[in-house]
Design an enzyme around this catalytic site. Structure first.
Site: not given
Ligand code: ZN
Length: 218
Positions: A95, A100, A140-141, A182-183, A186
């Site tokens: 995702g 991000q 998380c990236l 989660h997204e 963000h």
């Molecule tokens: Zn994340």
């Protein structure tokens, strides 16, 4: 999902790792069957590292900003979504939210399972969340080396637009529901660090620092 801090060693930058009810230890922002970084072939690894350089990391204020609704469903949006899909794939994520990448658009992409098509949600809004909660590990990236247990609704319903501006309604559970939550977080400037205990946050920050200072975290 997240990108690396210039200062952060690239190692396990997995996005949201989410285990489903099968108790798998799946990372949310990392593909489920993705091998550990150390096992990646050089080409995959190089592509992943290149993609991660585009992902903003903790400390970048854009990760705390609230994204704005998309008003124009034009070619630029299509291009943006395609780019997000490619970067997510190359980063071995499941995702990715526009914030991000430093873009304050309410856009997210995800692919919970390798066999699924890429889904893009524009202006997503959660219309229902189950009272039933599930706890699973997420990465998380944007938070390299951080893996924490996060409690979330087991099922959600979301309305959104697709890349072309058509209405979408999605009912999701398990990993897919977790990724969506989660997204969307963000897009509202919320990180998994905000959803865990103070103690767990301290440990997560320590893991990040240690990864940064590791001699060769590659
Ligand atoms: Zn994340």
């Amino acid at each position: 999902m997240p990108a690396e801090d210039e200062t952060v060693a690239e190692d396990a930058s997995i996005e949201l790792a989410v285990p489903t009810s099968e108790e798998a230890d799946v990372e949310v922002e990392r593909e489920q069957d993705a091998p550990e970084p150390a096992e990646l072939d050089p080409e995959t690894r190089a592509r992943r590292d290149a993609a991660l350089r585009h992902v903003r990391k903790l400390g970048d204020p854009v990760l705390r900003a609230t994204a704005l609704p998309v008003e124009r469903f034009d070619e630029a949006l299509q291009t943006e979504i395609e780019r997000m899909g490619v970067l997510m794939h190359d980063a071995l994520g499941v995702g990715l939210a526009a914030t991000q990448l430093g873009v304050l658009h309410r856009v997210l992409v995800y692919r919970a399972y390798p066999e699924d098509p890429l889904t893009a949600l524009v202006n997503p809004e959660m219309t229902w969340m189950s009272d039933e909660q599930e706890t699973a590990e997420e990465g998380c990236l944007s938070l390299p080396s951080v893996h924490v247990e996060v409690e979330r609704s087991a099922r959600v319903r979301v309305v959104a637009k697709d890349a072309g501006g058509d209405d979408l309604e999605i009912e999701a559970e398990g990993l897919e529901a977790r990724i969506i939550q989660h997204e969307i977080d963000h897009l509202n400037g919320v990180l998994i660090l905000d959803r865990i205990s103070r103690q767990a946050r301290k440990e997560a920050m320590r893991a990040m620092r240690e990864a940064q200072s590791a001699p060769s975290a590659a």
